[in-house]
Design an enzyme around this catalytic site. Structure first.
Site, PDB file in Angstrom:
ATOM      1  CB  SER A 150      -0.910  -0.003   1.219  1.00  0.00           C
ATOM      2  OG  SER A 150      -0.133   0.167   2.392  1.00  0.00           O
ATOM      3  CE  LYS A 151      -3.064   3.030  -0.823  1.00  0.00           C
ATOM      4  NZ  LYS A 151      -3.652   2.102   0.144  1.00  0.00           N
ATOM      5  NE  ARG A 152       0.499   0.141   6.132  1.00  0.00           N
ATOM      6  CZ  ARG A 152       1.320  -0.848   6.453  1.00  0.00           C
ATOM      7  NH1 ARG A 152       2.563  -0.590   6.782  1.00  0.00           N
ATOM      8  NH2 ARG A 152       0.902  -2.093   6.448  1.00  0.00           N
TER       9      ARG A 152
ATOM     10  N   GLY B  77       5.696   3.334   0.609  1.00  0.00           N
ATOM     11  CA  GLY B  77       6.489   4.136  -0.312  1.00  0.00           C
ATOM     12  C   GLY B  77       5.930   4.002  -1.708  1.00  0.00           C
TER      13      GLY B  77
END
Length: 438
Positions: A203-205, A207
Site C-alpha cells: 500500500s501507499k505507506r 512508499g
RNA sequence: GGCCCCUUCGUCUAGCCCGGUCUAGGACAUCAGAUUUUCGAUCUGAGAACAUGGGUUCAAAUCCCAUAGGGGUCACCA
C-alpha cells in the site's frame, strides 16, 4: 494459438503488482508466439477515470509491454453483455431481483462441486452451494466484474487467464457461468501477491507502489522489469540479470512460484545500478537530462561532451537517475554551500590552511588542467610539505565540492575546471581559514 | 468466523512434481579482510534457512496427515 490478456480496471494508477501480472502475461504470449491483449474493465462508472486508463497504458509502454490487440473498453460493450443476460434470463439461469429499489439481474448459482486445475497451484475445489447468487447486471445497466470477464474472455477466445490470486475466489463463479453459457473455460493461473517490505499487503505507506513513481525516481524500465520478473519467477539457474530476450525464451508458468513475495527496494537499487552500468553513456546523458532540468539545471547551457564525461565518472556510483544529480550537484552551480560541521572538521587548522594555500599557488601556475598534471602537481605539494597525500585529500575535497564524498579528486577537478576550482579554493581560504588571504 | 491459498537463509529464490547426488546452491543485504585520496565500486572470506509435530520409507527439504503462522475472499468494486 495462445491468447492472454491484461485487464486492469482504471480505478487507480498502474502499480507494481499489476505491472507484474501484465509482464507475466506478456512473457507468456511472447514465449508461445501468441497474442497479448489489453482490456480495460471500466464497468464501475463512479470509480473509473480516463486519467487512470492513460496512466496504465503509459506505464505499460514505458515498461516495454506492447499489446497486440485493444484496448478494449468494457463500457462500450453493453449490448454484448445484455445479449448474454437475455440468454440466461430466458433459460431460467438468471432472474431479476430488487433490493432497496434497485433492480438487478442475478445469476442462479448451481450447487454442485466446482473444480479447476490451476496451472500454478494444482487442483482447487469449491463447494458451489456456499456461493450465493451474484449480480450479473447492476441497476445502472452495467455488468459486474465476474460476468463481463467471462463474456469477454469467451468472445476474445482467451486461452489462459493469468491473474493475481486475489481472484481465486472469483473463479468458481466464473466457472459456473461458463457452464451455464455452455462455453469452454480457459485455463487459469493465479499469481501470488506482491507484499510490502514488512509482509503486509502493498500500500501507499510502503512508499512507491505506482509504476509512474519508479519512473520519476529514475529507475530504468529494464531494471524494474527484471526485478519484478524475479518476484515469483526464476529462470532455473543462477542468473539474476536476465534480459527480455532471455526471459521470453525461458519463461514458463511451471517456473512461477506459489508463495507471495516481498518487495525489496535495496535489491531493486542494486539491479538498477547494474543496468545503469550496462547503458551506453550517450544514452544515459539523454535519460538524465529531464532529471537535471527538473532539478533546476539549465540543460541547454551544458556542454554535451562534458556531461558525458561526468556521467562516465559517476557511472558506477549512482543508483537511480535521480540520484545522479544528488551526487553531482556541485558541478552544476557556481556557488556551493558548506556545512559548518564539515568545515569545522576539515578546514579549520593552521596546517590545512598552509597546505591549501600552497595548493592554490601551485594550481594557479598550471597551463593544463588535466587529471595527470593535477595529480603530479598535488603530489608535488605534499612531498614538499612532507605530509601524506591523505592529509590533503579530504580538506581539498571539501573545499572544492563542499562535501566529504565525491569521485576521484583529480578527475573531479579536471571536470570542474581551473577557474571554478581556484575560485572555491580561495573562497575557502578567505572565509574559513584563519590565516588566509590570497 | 466460513471458504480458499501459502510456508527453504533477514529478503528474492534453486532444489520439491520424478525421495538418496543437499554436510541445502545462487543473489541482495549484513559482517570481516584486501585495495584506497573520501565514499562507493571491486576482489576474497564468513555467518545465515528446509515453520512445528506425527507418519510412510532402508532413506524425506522432497510423499501423506495434523497443528501453528501468514495471506486472500466473502459488494448492484474489480
Amino acid at each position: 494459438m495462445v491468447h492472454v490478456r491484461f485487464s486492469p480496471s482504471p480505478t487507480g494508477f498502474l502499480h507494481v503488482g499489476g505491472a507484474r501480472t501484465a509482464l507475466y502475461n506478456w512473457l507468456f504470449a511472447r514465449h508461445h508466439g501468441g497474442i497479448f491483449s489489453l482490456r480495460i474493465e471500466d464497468t464501475d462508472r463512479q470509480r473509473s477515470s480516463e486519467e487512470f486508463t492513460k496512466d496504465i497504458m503509459a506505464g505499460l509502454q514505458w515498461l516495454g509491454l506492447d499489446w497486440d490487440k485493444g484496448p478494449i473498453f468494457q463500457s462500450q460493450r453493453l449490448e454484448t453483455y445484455n445479449r448474454y443476460v437475455e440468454m440466461l434470463l430466458s433459460s431460467g439461469k438468471a432472474y431479476y431481483s430488487e433490493e432497496e429499489g434497485k433492480k438487478a439481474v442475478r445469476f442462479k448459482m448451481s450447487d454442485d462441486t466446482l473444480e479447476f486445475k490451476d496451472l500454478i497451484r494444482g487442483t482447487i475445489t469449491f463447494d458451489a452451494s456456499l456461493i450465493e447468487d451474484f449480480v450479473l447486471r447492476k441497476a445502472d445497466g452495467f455488468p459486474t466484474y465476474n460476468f463481463a470477464c467471462v463474456v469477454d474472455d469467451a468472445e476474445m477466445k482467451i486461452t489462459h487467464v493469468i491473474r493475481g490470486d486475489d481472484h481465486i475466489a472469483n473463479t468458481p463463479k466464473q466457472l459456473a457461468l461458463y457452464k451455464a453459457l455452455e462455453l469452454e473455460a480457459p485455463k487459469f493461473a493465479h499469481l501470488p501477491m506482491i507484499l510490502g517490505e514488512d509482509g503486509a499487503r502493498l500500500s501507499k505507506r510502503h512508499g512507491a507502489t505506482a509504476v509512474k513513481e519508479y519512473m520519476e525516481l529514475g529507475y530504468l524500465p529494464d531494471a524494474l522489469v527484471n526485478f519484478i520478473a524475479l518476484l515469483g519467477w526464476a529462470p532455473g539457474d543462477d542468473r539474476e540479470l536476465v534480459s527480455r530476450e532471455e526471459m521470453i525464451k525461458d519463461f514458463t508458468l511451471e517456473r512461477v512460484g506459489s508463495t507471495s513475495a516481498r518487495f525489496n527496494k535495496t535489491k531493486l537499487d542494486w539491479m538498477n545500478s547494474q543496468y545503469i552500468r550496462q547503458t551506453p553513456s550517450e544514452e544515459l546523458v539523454r535519460l538524465l537530462k529531464p532529471f537535471l532540468s527538473r532539478a533546476g539545471v539549465n540543460v541547454e547551457g551544458v556542454e554535451e561532451s562534458w556531461l558525458k564525461r561526468l556521467v562516465e565518472l559517476y557511472k558506477e556510483r549512482f543508483k537511480t537517475l535521480q540520484d545522479f544529480f544528488l551526487q553531482t550537484s556541485f558541478f552544476f552551480t557556481e556557488e556551493i554551500e558548506y556545512q559548518p560541521e564539515v568545515v569545522d572538521k576539515h578546514l579549520k587548522s593552521e596546517e590545512i590552511t598552509g597546505l591549501l594555500h600552497e595548493v592554490h599557488d601551485a594550481l594557479s601556475g598550471l597551463e593544463e588542467f588535466k587529471k595527470e598534471t593535477l595529480e603530479g602537481c598535488l603530489r608535488g605539494v605534499v612531498e614538499r610539505k612532507h605530509v601524506g597525500f591523505g592529509k590533503l585529500a579530504q580538506p581539498l575535497r571539501v573545499a572544492i565540492t563542499g562535501r566529504t564524498v565525491s569521485a576521484g579528486l583529480f578527475e573531479t577537478m579536471e571536470l570542474l575546471g581551473k577557474e571554478r576550482t581556484l575560485k572555491r579554493l580561495s573562497h575557502c581560504l578567505h572565509t574559513f581559514c584563519r590565516a588566509g588571504s590570497i
